[in-house]
Design a protein around this motif. Structure first.
Motif, mmCIF file in Angstrom:
data_model
loop_
_atom_site.group_PDB
_atom_site.id
_atom_site.type_symbol
_atom_site.label_atom_id
_atom_site.label_comp_id
_atom_site.label_asym_id
_atom_site.label_seq_id
_atom_site.Cartn_x
_atom_site.Cartn_y
_atom_site.Cartn_z
ATOM 1 N N LEU A 118 0.850 -1.196 0.000
ATOM 2 C CA LEU A 118 0.000 0.000 0.000
ATOM 3 C C LEU A 118 0.883 1.242 0.000
ATOM 4 N N ASP A 119 0.680 2.132 -0.964
ATOM 5 C CA ASP A 119 1.493 3.339 -1.034
ATOM 6 C C ASP A 119 0.926 4.423 -0.128
ATOM 7 N N HIS A 120 1.612 5.581 -0.105
ATOM 8 C CA HIS A 120 1.214 6.604 0.862
ATOM 9 C C HIS A 120 -0.104 7.272 0.510
ATOM 10 N N GLY A 121 -0.572 7.118 -0.728
ATOM 11 C CA GLY A 121 -1.915 7.588 -1.048
ATOM 12 C C GLY A 121 -2.988 6.816 -0.319
ATOM 13 N N VAL A 122 -2.606 5.657 0.218
ATOM 14 C CA VAL A 122 -3.512 4.828 1.005
ATOM 15 C C VAL A 122 -3.249 4.997 2.502
ATOM 16 N N PHE A 123 -2.027 4.640 2.921
ATOM 17 C CA PHE A 123 -1.845 4.514 4.368
ATOM 18 C C PHE A 123 -1.784 5.853 5.096
ATOM 19 N N VAL A 124 -1.330 6.916 4.436
ATOM 20 C CA VAL A 124 -1.271 8.198 5.140
ATOM 21 C C VAL A 124 -2.670 8.696 5.510
ATOM 22 N N PRO A 125 -3.624 8.810 4.570
ATOM 23 C CA PRO A 125 -4.955 9.257 5.007
ATOM 24 C C PRO A 125 -5.692 8.224 5.853
ATOM 25 N N MET A 126 -5.470 6.937 5.600
ATOM 26 C CA MET A 126 -6.195 5.920 6.362
ATOM 27 C C MET A 126 -5.678 5.779 7.783
ATOM 28 N N MET A 127 -4.439 6.160 8.043
ATOM 29 C CA MET A 127 -3.959 6.173 9.418
ATOM 30 C C MET A 127 -4.737 7.168 10.267
ATOM 31 N N LEU A 128 -5.257 8.213 9.628
ATOM 32 C CA LEU A 128 -6.096 9.179 10.338
ATOM 33 C C LEU A 128 -7.544 8.703 10.417
ATOM 34 N N ALA A 129 -8.073 8.213 9.295
ATOM 35 C CA ALA A 129 -9.488 7.846 9.243
ATOM 36 C C ALA A 129 -9.778 6.558 10.005
#
Length: 264
Positions: A118-129
């Motif tokens: 999973l690239d940062h377009g996935v894990f960065v926002p999903m770590m918040l959500a």
């Protein structure tokens, strides 16, 4: 919407690991708060998340199929601690296979990639959500040709997943010109493009698709998106819904208008 049916979202994912760095000017505070609010906007917990990332381009479409996807730190020049981030959400190989089958059934090329992370377009926002990483996640690529009509068609083919409780999230940025961020000369053009985009999103499905397929005709379109890979995920979310969409977040970030949209 039925109790189980999930919406489709188009969200901004910020700049690299921006939400996990010191931010004394609070540039990313509003966007981070919005991302954290996503679960509260759902009537039921999703069975899985299908997330279309601007940071994965393939020939045809592809879906991650790993049981435990790794993280891909595809950003550069950031503090060392941002390469130690962890978000260990499970994969959903069954959802990946179903998504690929829906696309091939619609005549679109698609495959499952069992090794890709999973690239940062996935894990960065999903770590918040979804900080607990307790919802299975499948990442979807954008097709390398970046044809908006093709991605709208992919969204239409994937719409049945929403009825099975799969939350479709398209991750990009509604304004993405790296040379323009922070430059007040781009505020007015970004506002004009954002107004056009918001109006297009609010149209019925057929009119919306026609407008989005010709997005380059929008005011200042190529100024706002010199390359369109961060806009194209929106087409999948828009294609996956028949009802008009609506803006659920709008903010001026680094002197440019940034929006997020919801489709029911």
């Amino acid at each position: 919407m039925s109790p189980m049916q999930q919406p489709a979202f188009y969200i901004p994912h910020g700049g690299g690991p921006c939400f996990f760095m010191d931010d004394p000017q609070r540039i990313w505070t509003g966007m981070g708060d919005f991302l954290r609010s996503l679960p509260r906007q759902l009537s039921a917990a999703p069975t899985a998340i299908l997330l279309v990332s601007a940071h994965w381009e393939t020939d045809g479409f592809a879906f991650t199929g790993a049981q435990r996807p790794s993280l891909i730190f595809d950003y550069y020049g950031f503090p060392p601690h941002t390469y130690q981030l962890r978000w260990e959400a499970p994969g959903a190989p069954d959802v990946a296979r179903k998504a690929a089958s829906l696309l091939t059934g619609a005549g679109l090329a698609a495959r499952v990639d069992a090794s890709r992370g999973l690239d940062h377009g996935v894990f960065v926002p999903m770590m918040l959500a979804f900080p607990d990483a307790d919802v299975p996640v499948v990442e979807m690529s954008v097709e390398r040709g970046l044809d908006p009509s093709l991605h709208l068609a992919a969204g239409r083919a994937l719409a049945p997943l929403r009825d099975a409780g799969v939350l479709i999230i398209a991750s990009g940025m509604s304004f993405h010109n790296m040379r323009a961020y922070g430059d007040p000369r781009f505020s007015a053009p970004s506002e004009a493009f954002d107004a056009w985009l918001s109006d297009a999103i609010a149209q019925p499905a057929q009119s919306r698709a026609t407008l989005l397929a010709d997005w380059e005709a929008a005011p200042f379109a190529r100024l706002c998106h010199p390359e369109e890979e961060h806009l194209i995920p929106l087409m999948v979310a828009a294609g996956a819904a028949a009802a008009p969409g609506r803006s659920i977040y709008r903010e001026r970030v680094l002197e440019t208008a940034i929006s997020a949209f919801r489709f029911d």
